[in-house]
Write a protein that holds these residues in place. Sequence first.
Motif, PDB file in Angstrom:
ATOM      1  N   GLY A  86       0.665  -1.320   0.041  1.00 46.79           N
ATOM      2  CA  GLY A  86      -0.047  -0.134   0.043  1.00 46.79           C
ATOM      3  C   GLY A  86       0.841   1.328  -0.052  1.00 46.79           C
ATOM      4  N   ARG A  87       2.115   1.387   0.122  1.00 42.75           N
ATOM      5  CA  ARG A  87       3.055   2.371   0.131  1.00 42.75           C
ATOM      6  C   ARG A  87       2.863   3.368  -1.162  1.00 42.75           C
ATOM      7  N   PRO A  88       2.646   4.470  -1.122  1.00 44.25           N
ATOM      8  CA  PRO A  88       2.516   5.342  -2.045  1.00 44.25           C
ATOM      9  C   PRO A  88       4.002   5.506  -2.834  1.00 44.25           C
ATOM     10  N   LEU A  89       4.027   5.705  -4.189  1.00 43.33           N
ATOM     11  CA  LEU A  89       5.152   5.712  -5.197  1.00 43.33           C
ATOM     12  C   LEU A  89       5.359   6.757  -5.947  1.00 43.33           C
ATOM     13  N   CYS A  90       4.237   7.644  -6.081  1.00 41.84           N
ATOM     14  CA  CYS A  90       4.728   9.056  -6.604  1.00 41.84           C
ATOM     15  C   CYS A  90       3.321   9.836  -6.372  1.00 41.84           C
ATOM     16  N   ALA A  91       3.658  11.045  -6.525  1.00 37.37           N
ATOM     17  CA  ALA A  91       2.730  12.045  -6.338  1.00 37.37           C
ATOM     18  C   ALA A  91       1.500  11.980  -7.375  1.00 37.37           C
ATOM     19  N   PRO A  92       0.324  12.457  -6.988  1.00 38.30           N
ATOM     20  CA  PRO A  92       0.063  13.192  -5.878  1.00 38.30           C
ATOM     21  C   PRO A  92      -0.230  12.309  -4.798  1.00 38.30           C
ATOM     22  N   VAL A  93      -0.199  11.087  -4.614  1.00 42.85           N
ATOM     23  CA  VAL A  93      -0.556  10.398  -3.662  1.00 42.85           C
ATOM     24  C   VAL A  93       0.551  10.222  -2.630  1.00 42.85           C
ATOM     25  N   CYS A  94       0.278  10.370  -1.199  1.00 47.62           N
ATOM     26  CA  CYS A  94       1.159  10.517  -0.285  1.00 47.62           C
ATOM     27  C   CYS A  94       0.723   9.781   1.097  1.00 47.62           C
ATOM     28  N   GLU A  95      -0.416   9.435   0.949  1.00 46.83           N
ATOM     29  CA  GLU A  95      -1.067   8.526   2.111  1.00 46.83           C
ATOM     30  C   GLU A  95      -1.125   7.193   1.797  1.00 46.83           C
ATOM     31  N   LYS A  96      -0.779   6.269   2.571  1.00 50.28           N
ATOM     32  CA  LYS A  96      -0.617   4.882   2.279  1.00 50.28           C
ATOM     33  C   LYS A  96      -1.788   4.196   2.088  1.00 50.28           C
ATOM     34  N   LEU A  97      -2.083   3.269   1.296  1.00 50.31           N
ATOM     35  CA  LEU A  97      -3.341   2.514   0.990  1.00 50.31           C
ATOM     36  C   LEU A  97      -3.376   1.319   2.049  1.00 50.31           C
ATOM     37  N   LYS A  98      -4.687   1.151   2.662  1.00 49.94           N
ATOM     38  CA  LYS A  98      -4.894  -0.152   3.517  1.00 49.94           C
ATOM     39  C   LYS A  98      -4.623  -1.297   2.463  1.00 49.94           C
ATOM     40  N   THR A  99      -3.987  -2.182   3.166  1.00 54.32           N
ATOM     41  CA  THR A  99      -4.082  -3.482   2.229  1.00 54.32           C
ATOM     42  C   THR A  99      -4.627  -4.673   3.313  1.00 54.32           C
ATOM     43  N   TYR A 100      -5.119  -5.825   2.592  1.00 54.74           N
ATOM     44  CA  TYR A 100      -5.482  -7.010   3.412  1.00 54.74           C
ATOM     45  C   TYR A 100      -4.854  -7.937   3.003  1.00 54.74           C
ATOM     46  N   PRO A 101      -4.870  -9.203   3.956  1.00 52.62           N
ATOM     47  CA  PRO A 101      -4.463 -10.510   3.363  1.00 52.62           C
ATOM     48  C   PRO A 101      -5.474 -11.098   2.280  1.00 52.62           C
ATOM     49  N   ALA A 102      -4.858 -11.640   1.316  1.00 52.25           N
ATOM     50  CA  ALA A 102      -5.662 -12.482   0.282  1.00 52.25           C
ATOM     51  C   ALA A 102      -5.076 -13.850   0.191  1.00 52.25           C
ATOM     52  N   LYS A 103      -5.917 -14.732  -0.530  1.00 52.21           N
ATOM     53  CA  LYS A 103      -5.499 -15.970  -0.652  1.00 52.21           C
ATOM     54  C   LYS A 103      -6.343 -16.679  -1.716  1.00 52.21           C
ATOM     55  N   VAL A 104      -6.116 -17.721  -2.156  1.00 51.28           N
ATOM     56  CA  VAL A 104      -6.818 -18.539  -3.167  1.00 51.28           C
ATOM     57  C   VAL A 104      -7.243 -19.788  -2.453  1.00 51.28           C
ATOM     58  N   ALA A 105      -8.537 -20.263  -2.320  1.00 50.99           N
ATOM     59  CA  ALA A 105      -8.870 -21.688  -1.896  1.00 50.99           C
ATOM     60  C   ALA A 105      -9.980 -21.956  -2.658  1.00 50.99           C
ATOM     61  N   ASP A 106      -9.777 -23.382  -3.184  1.00 52.93           N
ATOM     62  CA  ASP A 106     -10.824 -24.002  -3.935  1.00 52.93           C
ATOM     63  C   ASP A 106     -11.220 -22.876  -5.341  1.00 52.93           C
ATOM     64  N   GLY A 107     -10.360 -22.308  -5.783  1.00 47.21           N
ATOM     65  CA  GLY A 107     -10.616 -21.361  -6.901  1.00 47.21           C
ATOM     66  C   GLY A 107     -11.442 -20.191  -6.722  1.00 47.21           C
ATOM     67  N   ARG A 108     -11.419 -19.778  -5.603  1.00 42.15           N
ATOM     68  CA  ARG A 108     -12.224 -18.570  -4.727  1.00 42.15           C
ATOM     69  C   ARG A 108     -11.001 -17.578  -4.352  1.00 42.15           C
ATOM     70  N   ILE A 109     -11.235 -16.410  -4.730  1.00 41.20           N
ATOM     71  CA  ILE A 109     -10.250 -15.464  -3.863  1.00 41.20           C
ATOM     72  C   ILE A 109     -10.935 -14.982  -2.577  1.00 41.20           C
ATOM     73  N   LEU A 110     -10.259 -15.226  -1.437  1.00 41.99           N
ATOM     74  CA  LEU A 110     -10.754 -14.929  -0.182  1.00 41.99           C
ATOM     75  C   LEU A 110     -10.012 -13.594   0.355  1.00 41.99           C
ATOM     76  N   ILE A 111     -10.488 -12.523   0.905  1.00 42.06           N
ATOM     77  CA  ILE A 111      -9.838 -11.737   1.667  1.00 42.06           C
ATOM     78  C   ILE A 111     -10.025 -11.382   3.064  1.00 42.06           C
ATOM     79  N   GLU A 112      -9.176 -11.264   4.027  1.00 42.16           N
ATOM     80  CA  GLU A 112      -9.284 -11.059   5.443  1.00 42.16           C
ATOM     81  C   GLU A 112      -9.467  -9.662   5.759  1.00 42.16           C
ATOM     82  N   VAL A 113     -10.669  -9.377   6.289  1.00 35.51           N
ATOM     83  CA  VAL A 113     -10.861  -7.930   6.849  1.00 35.51           C
ATOM     84  C   VAL A 113     -11.391  -7.922   8.534  1.00 35.51           C
TER      85      VAL A 113
END
Length: 102
Positions: A75-102
């Motif tokens: 989530g780290r910003p890499l160039c302007a104009p963004v300067c605030e980090k983007l929140k990220t979440y754990p993600a995985k694949v199980a049985d062909g499905r994308i799961l995210i942990e929130v």
Amino acid sequence: MTQWLDAAALDDIEDEDVMRFDHAGHTYAIYRVDGHVYASDGLCTHEHVHLSDGFVMGHVIECPKHNGRFDIRDGRPLCAPVCEKLKTYPAKVADGRILIEV
């Protein structure tokens, strides 16, 4: 308390692409790069534009409005104009499905 959400089928997203996932009033962005999946908040931290309309280049998402860029792995910003980090979440694949942990 955290939980794993079923966001989409892995086949619903192409490699080096992003898709939108909405759950309980929150928007997430789901990414697929080199066979791995990642997840973040779905809105740019700069002007709250949907990142699912952006462009994925490797591990970078480019915001469609002002071309700010984030590393989708942490989530780290890499160039302007963004300067605030983007929140990220754990993600995985199980049985062909994308799961995210929130």
